[in-house]
Design an enzyme around this catalytic site. Structure first.
Site, PDB file in Angstrom:
ATOM      1  N   ASP A 124     -12.159   2.900   0.984  1.00 43.57           N
ATOM      2  CA  ASP A 124     -10.984   3.764   1.008  1.00 43.57           C
ATOM      3  C   ASP A 124     -10.895   4.481  -0.339  1.00 43.57           C
ATOM      4  O   ASP A 124     -11.036   3.860  -1.391  1.00 43.57           O
ATOM      5  CB  ASP A 124      -9.750   2.878   1.232  1.00 43.57           C
ATOM      6  N   GLU A 133      -6.339   8.968  12.188  1.00 40.10           N
ATOM      7  CA  GLU A 133      -5.551   7.747  12.020  1.00 40.10           C
ATOM      8  C   GLU A 133      -4.385   7.726  13.004  1.00 40.10           C
ATOM      9  O   GLU A 133      -3.796   8.763  13.328  1.00 40.10           O
ATOM     10  CB  GLU A 133      -5.007   7.686  10.583  1.00 40.10           C
ATOM     11  N   ASP A 150       0.848  -1.195   0.000  1.00 40.27           N
ATOM     12  CA  ASP A 150       0.000   0.000   0.000  1.00 40.27           C
ATOM     13  C   ASP A 150       0.885   1.247   0.000  1.00 40.27           C
ATOM     14  O   ASP A 150       1.121   1.874   1.027  1.00 40.27           O
ATOM     15  CB  ASP A 150      -0.909  -0.020   1.236  1.00 40.27           C
TER      16      ASP A 150
END
Length: 306
Positions: A87, A191, A59
């Site tokens: 996402d 996050e 990713d």
């Protein structure tokens, strides 16, 4: 409209004080079908899982908008009664591209998606070395998504994610989330929180905006269960590694067995029946439903069975 059904249901849940949305991370048709088969009422399409499954890559911002939107649409199309949160990375560019991304996600039937404040060449939120855009660039992304949503007359849920906590600190992260909400975001997603105390603080500081929690095994955020998440005040909690971890562990085990022994022995369930055979896989993906539909419509493809 299929595009609006999932979004409407997700918004209803967000306004329900007794509801918390728990969504397992899925990355392809099979992992989505397995999650549906055990009764989850929402799914999360993971960007990391899309990268590893479709590209075989980490990713690191290597997926395109078409990789992501197409995968999200396939998952959303398996059961239109189950909202899919997806996402959307950084939106894949400037405001024009973010608007285009939003349109694609809406047309694919996605119920909600999150946009983040990393640079376009982004990386997983639980890796090191993340670089961020300035707050004006970030809020321009949110504004573009909200404008595209309004222009299309749809109600997709926009989730504002910031990765600012590790590099810029808590106060800047909260500032960014509040700015994103003012720009049109519906849900706030910080996050990389590193303690339960911080989780509780975020929910209180951002109220009444619903907050989103990311549970990543091996990441920086302590893992808590859905009951604890609800008590802290979160409205959505995702476990994005569910599909990836299960595929990683099981495939590794079976490949090692085949390599070392030259065969793969059948697994059996508690009743002694073979578990995980080809018909089991096809059945969870709708084998019986397909043949029944063909028969109901007057078809003859499966009259001799399937």
């Amino acid at each position: 409209m299929a595009q609006a059904k999932g979004a409407a249901k997700l918004r209803q849940w967000l306004s329900d004080p007794d509801k918390i949305v728990v969504a397992p991370g899925v990355h392809d048709g099979l992992t989505a079908r397995m999650a549906l088969s055990v009764g989850f009422d929402a799914l999360y399409m993971t960007g990391a899982g899309t990268a590893v499954s479709r590209l075989g890559q980490p990713d690191l911002g290597l997926t395109s908008v078409d990789d992501m939107a197409t995968n999200a649409g396939m998952i959303a199309g398996l059961d239109r009664d189950v909202p899919v949160i997806a996402d959307a990375d950084t939106g894949f560019g400037g405001p024009l591209m973010v608007a285009r991304t939003t349109e694609k996600y809406i047309l694919q039937g996605v119920a909600g998606f999150h946009l983040e404040d990393q640079i376009t060449t982004k990386r997983c939120g639980h890796l090191l070395g993340k670089e961020l855009v300035d707050v004006n660039t970030y809020t321009a992304r949110i504004k573009a998504a909200a404008h595209a949503r309004e222009r299309m007359g749809q109600d997709i849920v926009i989730i504002a994610r910031t990765d600012a906590l590790q590099s810029l600190g808590y106060d800047e992260a909260i500032l960014r989330l509040k700015a994103a909400v003012a720009a049109g975001a519906d849900v706030a997603f910080l996050e990389g929180m590193d303690s339960k105390e911080q989780m509780s603080k975020v929910v209180k500081e951002l109220a009444p905006t619903p907050c989103f929690l990311n549970m990543v095994g091996g990441g920086v955020t302590p893992l808590i269960n859905s009951k604890e998440a609800k008590e802290l005040g979160f409205k959505i909690v995702i476990w994005p590694m569910v599909g990836m971890t299960s595929v990683y562990l099981a495939t590794r085990e079976f490949c090692r067995e085949l390599k070392e022994t030259g065969e793969i022995k059948d697994r059996h369930d508690k009743d002694g029946k073979i578990d995980g055979g080809v018909r089991d896989v096809f059945e969870v993906c709708g084998l019986s439903k397909c043949s029944e539909f063909d028969k109901e419509m007057g078809g003859s493809s499966f009259l001799k069975g399937a």
